[in-house]
Scaffold this active site. Structure first.
Site, PDB file in Angstrom:
ATOM      1  CE  LYS A 128      -3.777   2.076   2.690  1.00  0.00           C
ATOM      2  NZ  LYS A 128      -4.702   1.889   3.820  1.00  0.00           N
ATOM      3  CB  SER A 183      -7.847   4.166   3.311  1.00  0.00           C
ATOM      4  OG  SER A 183      -7.052   3.450   4.216  1.00  0.00           O
ATOM      5  CB  SER A 212      -8.445   1.300   6.123  1.00  0.00           C
ATOM      6  OG  SER A 212      -9.127   2.512   6.333  1.00  0.00           O
TER       7      SER A 212
END
Lengths: 478, 95, 482
Positions: free
Chosen positions: C76, C151, C175
């Protein structure tokens, strides 16, 4: 209207740790800009703080040195504001629960009175970086070497009532942090910075007046001047019908005045909250006890000991105990010679003191070691040299010519104590100066000094003064 | 919880995120809505509950006072917006 | 090849049925061919990945390979990667080349894994839809007009679309779990303190935790062996023996007590989702588990508490983005204030600004005790509810989200409605507990996630419970056609 001055002091002292409070980068003074600024100092994304154990130990040590309550649990909080010398946009500090609580410092004022000044608290926090204002193409330059160095902020109660008291307190505090070896206290390098809170009130009033804070005063002299200026300014303001505004000010040494810093401080809401990257700092009795063991003899204790063990007067004991290295030096001299402590004290304070003053140095930079000075003391004590000659030897030692014995030998400065030799010199001088002899015998005592001078001349200063006096007196009696 | 635009302006300045005139009203509305969601927590009577700093109530670990971070100025300043003579440049900082 | 799990690929590599280079090339080709539809990657590291794969193959040839050597992974874009752009999906860090590796990244590199690229996300991890990215939204491979969740939307979509066999995500209020639910993959948020946050760009420090996003619970367990561990660089990292996360996968579930909180099945939950979760509960009963009712009476306070604590911490964590030492600086600043204001206004997106403002507000003078102070107390209540529940249950089960993935644009202008999709997930972060989401079916073609919450450091049990479900169902094997 009689006014009373109320002063409180906040001192930021840089702790002498090898690394920063939350990052393992070096803390040495004078490094090239930003060469001691790691990822955390630069507040790079994603980096995290880890607490320096030595900083905690030093804070506790200070607390013990002022007889303070040590808080076994303390919390680091973030003080949030924007400034280029504050990379994270917050300073990690302690707000609600500092590591050191209430303590006190006993300060001997000039008149010989001792005043107990309260210490409200002392807490750990990060130092900020530096803005260099030299015009770099219309910009300021930021150096973050200093950012993150541990500071101990020491807050006094508003117990001080004059600039003199304030300076006396600062000197004692300054000596203490050096004594405890938690800070080098170097004010020029910014290791010991004073914020001065000043207010005035009518004498006898119980309520405090509005105070102003004058920040970052970095010499005792400036503290005194800043206070004088501020007090005068506030009194004048009030007497002309105005009111003192609570604000932050800066002392301008060139103009000898304080100026308002209002622009920077306006309504700064710091939004303190516990730093979520750190956990509560918890120490225990054993941790504190281990530090207690490492505590050196504190200045007050040493002063008392110097009075009782060496028979020194209050003033001398105070001077010699003020700085640890000075006290150590003095004691070493005493231990290495048979001369009396009083004589050693005198030589250290007066003769050596004058030399250090001239060199603008402190005892740690003394050109003569304690051993060397002890050597000279010994030669005075055993009458090898006279007191006067000793001064010559001393000067030669300062100039680097070697130890006392070497100089005495090289320059032939051994005092002559042989009565026969002295008698011979006296007889020769008296014989050579019959007019002065007659003068003396007719009552002009002052001429005695002339004879002493003459004997010293022909003996190259080596005649033992006491013996010379005795022989001369005897011979002059006729 | 209805916020006033004045309050929003003050907060925006505190956060160095000034809002333009057109942004103030929509921002004020959105913030008020978010804080409104938070409102019913306020009525909970929990003054006697201890605040939680860490789920497992752990304590801060210590680090030894040893230099572990070396000078990497060149690498770090390669990504800086403005540097000169090893210093970070910013508009003049007035004291 | 691309539908194989990490466990399977490890065998293939070990048995030399395939080389890491071939494997890496396969995924790079898929990214090249399909990511334009998903926009799940911000940075693809073609050359570096192939070079790393070649290295991995060399190591294997020398007999020096570790279990995960040569397995491709995506990180990420919230994790700092040395020498590689780390943007956090923000204009503020669009030009930021990280000077160091996050511990998570270092551990993956040291395990011999091949970094394929950095995945898209909601800016600075703030969001539940991946619509708040400077690099454009990520799309859900199951239905392109829907969001993948956030997210960690990019990581979720990339794994779901099999552009990468696994990825890392981060979870502050859901998330990892919520996008895992929306895209039909497995996502684990570990116990707070078990995965180092050093190098994980901070959003809300007391809530953030990095974790694996994978096709299966088994893969998540394998990945946890790489990710978890004490890190002296992180003061909140917990020093303990983490053990082997795969060792309990195959334990029988007989006698397992599964707690079902009525608060997770209250109004707001899509009935179709509820039906699937109830079906999953039946599967567990078939495996010998018993369902016990538990209560989380303060769950309604979790969302408000979260939306006070997280913004408060983020408002402070994001103060460092000021254009001074790195990142975006506005052009021709007039003075210092102008530099701060314009750099930050230009650099941050709307949702980030909103949260910073909320955070600044709740911490400011006069509001602290009523808001932030209170939220910290609520946090303890939430924790106590869970601790009580775990006295009668081994794990807690419920839906991960109240609905399936919503359409792009549907909630982006209604922040509170967006926040409500976190209603089952935020309590877990407030308490610092581990939880995972695994696929449990489909509603109208969109995946549904089931959440399992465990007690502190009970990841082994959670993974066991999840794995057993995946042994008797195949939701996790379904691959979207996009």
């Amino acid at each position: 209207m009689e006014w009373e001055v109320v002063i409180g002091l906040e001192v930021h002292t840089q702790l002498a740790t090898k690394t920063k409070l939350f990052e393992g980068s070096a803390t040495a003074y004078g490094a090239a800009p930003n060469t001691q600024a790691g990822l955390l100092t630069l507040a790079m994304p994603g980096v995290l703080p880890v607490l320096n154990k030595e900083a905690v130990r030093m804070a506790v040590k200070f607390g013990l040195g002022v007889g303070a309550q040590i808080n076994y649990t303390s919390v680091f909080e973030r003080k949030n504001y924007f400034y280029p010398d504050l990379p994270k946009g917050y300073q990690i500090s302690q707000f609600v629960t500092p590591i050191v609580g209430c303590g006190h410092l006993d300060v001997t004022l000039e008149e010989g009175i001792t005043k107990r000044v309260g210490i409200t608290r002392a807490h750990l926090e990060e130092d900020a970086g530096k803005s260099l204002h030299e015009d770099f193409q219309g910009m300021s330059g930021i150096d973050l070497n200093r950012a993150g160095i541990p500071l101990l902020e020491i807050v006094s109660e508003p117990d001080l009532r004059s600039a003199k008291e304030a300076v006396a307190y600062l000197k004692v505090l300054h000596a203490l942090v050096r004594y405890l070896e938690i800070s080098d206290g170097n004010m020029q390098e910014g290791s010991f910075r004073c914020d001065v809170n000043v207010s005035v009130r009518p004498k006898g009033s119980e309520e405090f007046g509005t105070r102003t804070e004058t920040k970052n005063v970095n010499s005792f002299r400036f503290v005194e001047k800043a206070i004088h200026y501020e007090v005068a300014r506030q009194i004048a303001l009030i007497e002309s019908g105005g009111t003192v505004v609570q604000e932050t000010r800066l002392y301008d040494a060139d103009r000898d005045e304080t100026r308002s810093m209002r622009g920077k401080e306006e309504a700064n809401d710091y939004r303190y909250f516990p730093d979520p990257d750190l956990l509560p700092v918890v120490i225990d009795k054993d941790f504190v006890a281990a530090i207690q063991k490492t505590l050196p003899e504190l200045p007050v204790q040493k002063r008392e000991r110097f009075k009782s063990a060496y028979g020194l007067a209050e003033y001398d004991a105070s001077v010699l105990s003020a700085y640890r290295e000075l006290g150590d030096y003095f004691e070493e001299v005493v231990s290495l010679s048979s001369a009396s402590a009083k004589i050693c004290a005198n030589w250290v304070m007066v003769e050596l003191g004058a030399v250090l003053n001239k060199l603008n140095a402190d005892i740690t930079q003394s050109p003569i070691t304690a051993k060397q000075l002890a050597g000279l003391m010994q030669r005075i004590h055993d009458d090898t040299v006279s007191g006067k000659m000793a001064k010559t030897v001393f000067e030669a030692m300062v100039a680097g010519e070697g130890d006392a014995d070497a100089i005495i030998a090289a320059r032939g400065l051994r005092q002559v104590t042989d009565t026969a030799a002295i008698e011979k010199w006296v007889e020769d001088v008296l014989a050579a100066n019959p007019a002065q002899v007659a003068e003396y015998r007719s009552g002009k005592d002052r001429v005695f000094g002339f004879f002493v001078g003459q004997v010293m001349k022909i003996s190259k200063g080596q005649a033992n003064p006491q013996q010379l006096n005795e022989v001369l007196l005897q011979k002059l009696k006729g | 919880m209805a916020l006033l635009p004045e309050e929003v302006k003050r907060i925006a300045n505190l956060a160095r995120l000034p809002l333009s005139e057109e942004e103030i009203i929509p921002f004020t509305e959105k913030l008020s809505t978010i804080l409104g969601m938070v409102e019913h927590m306020e009525s909970a009577d929990i003054a006697q509950v201890e605040p939680l700093s860490h789920p497992l109530d752990l304590h801060q670990r210590f680090r030894d006072d040893v230099v572990t971070v070396l000078d990497e100025r060149e690498a770090f300043q390669r990504i800086a917006p403005a540097v000169l003579a090893g210093l970070y440049l910013v508009p003049i900082v007035k004291e | 090849m691309h539908t194989k799990t990490v466990a399977e690929l490890m065998v293939d590599l070990r048995e030399k049925k395939i080389s890491s280079r071939e494997l890496t090339q396969c995924y790079l080709d898929r990214i090249n061919a399909h990511d334009s539809k998903l926009n799940s990657f911000i940075t693809v590291l073609t050359e570096a990945a192939l070079a790393a794969a070649t290295c991995a193959d060399k190591l294997r040839a020398q007999g020096k390979a570790q279990p995960l050597t040569g397995i491709p992974i995506a990180q990420k874009d919230l994790f700092c990667t040395k020498g590689i752009k780390t943007s956090c999906a923000s204009k503020m860090l669009d030009n930021f080349i990280s000077p160091y590796d996050a511990t998570v990244v270092r551990r993956c590199n040291e395990a011999g894994m091949v970094l394929l690229g950095k995945t898209n996300m909601d800016e600075f991890a703030m969001g539940s839809s991946n619509e708040n990215s400077f690099y454009g939204p990520t799309f859900n491979p199951w239905q392109i007009e829907c969001v993948p969740g956030g997210s960690s939307g990019g990581s979720a979509a990339a794994v779901a679309g099999r552009l990468v066999p696994l990825a890392t995500g981060t979870d502050t209020g859901g998330s990892i779990r919520q996008p895992a639910a929306f895209t039909g993959v497995t996502g684990l948020k570990p116990t707070y303190g078990s995965v180092s946050r050093y190098g994980l760009v901070a959003f809300a420090s007391s809530l953030d935790q990095g974790g694996p996003m994978t096709q299966t619970a088994e893969d998540a367990a394998i990945m946890m062996n790489v990710l978890a561990g004490f890190d002296p660089l992180d003061s909140t990292s917990i020093d303990r023996e983490y053990g082997d996360f795969t060792q309990d996968l195959n334990k029988s579930l007989k006698g397992l007590k599964i707690g079902i909180p009525d608060e997770y099945f209250a109004e707001g939950l899509d009935p179709a989702v509820a039906t699937l979760i109830q079906a999953a509960m039946k599967e567990y009963e078939k495996m010998g588990a018993t369902l016990v009712p538990v209560h989380l009476p303060n769950n309604a306070l979790a969302l408000p508490a979260y939306y006070i604590i997280a913004p408060a911490e983020c408002s402070s964590n994001l103060a460092r983005y000021d254009g001074v030492r790195y990142g975006h600086r506005c052009a021709d600043p007039k003075d210092l204030t102008d530099m701060y204001c314009r750099s930050r206004s230009e650099g941050f997106g709307a949702e980030v600004k909103r949260r910073i403002m909320v955070g600044t507000y709740v911490l400011s003078a006069g509001h602290y005790e009523a808001l932030y102070g209170k939220a910290r107390r609520v946090r303890r209540l939430i924790q106590e509810d869970f601790i009580t529940a775990f006295q009668s249950a081994d794990v807690i089960l419920g839906p991960t989200t109240p609905n399936v993935a919503f359409k792009k644009g549907e909630k982006v202008n209604d922040p509170v409605s967006m926040y409500l999709s976190d209603i089952y997930t935020v309590g877990v972060n407030l308490a610092g507990l581990p939880a995972l989401s695994i696929p449990a079916g489909f509603v109208k073609g969109l995946p549904v996630g089931m959440q399992l919450v465990g007690n502190y450091f009970s990841e082994n049990k959670l993974l066991n419970v999840a794995h057993q479900y995946q042994c008797v169902t195949d939701w996790h094997k379904r691959v979207p056609n996009f």
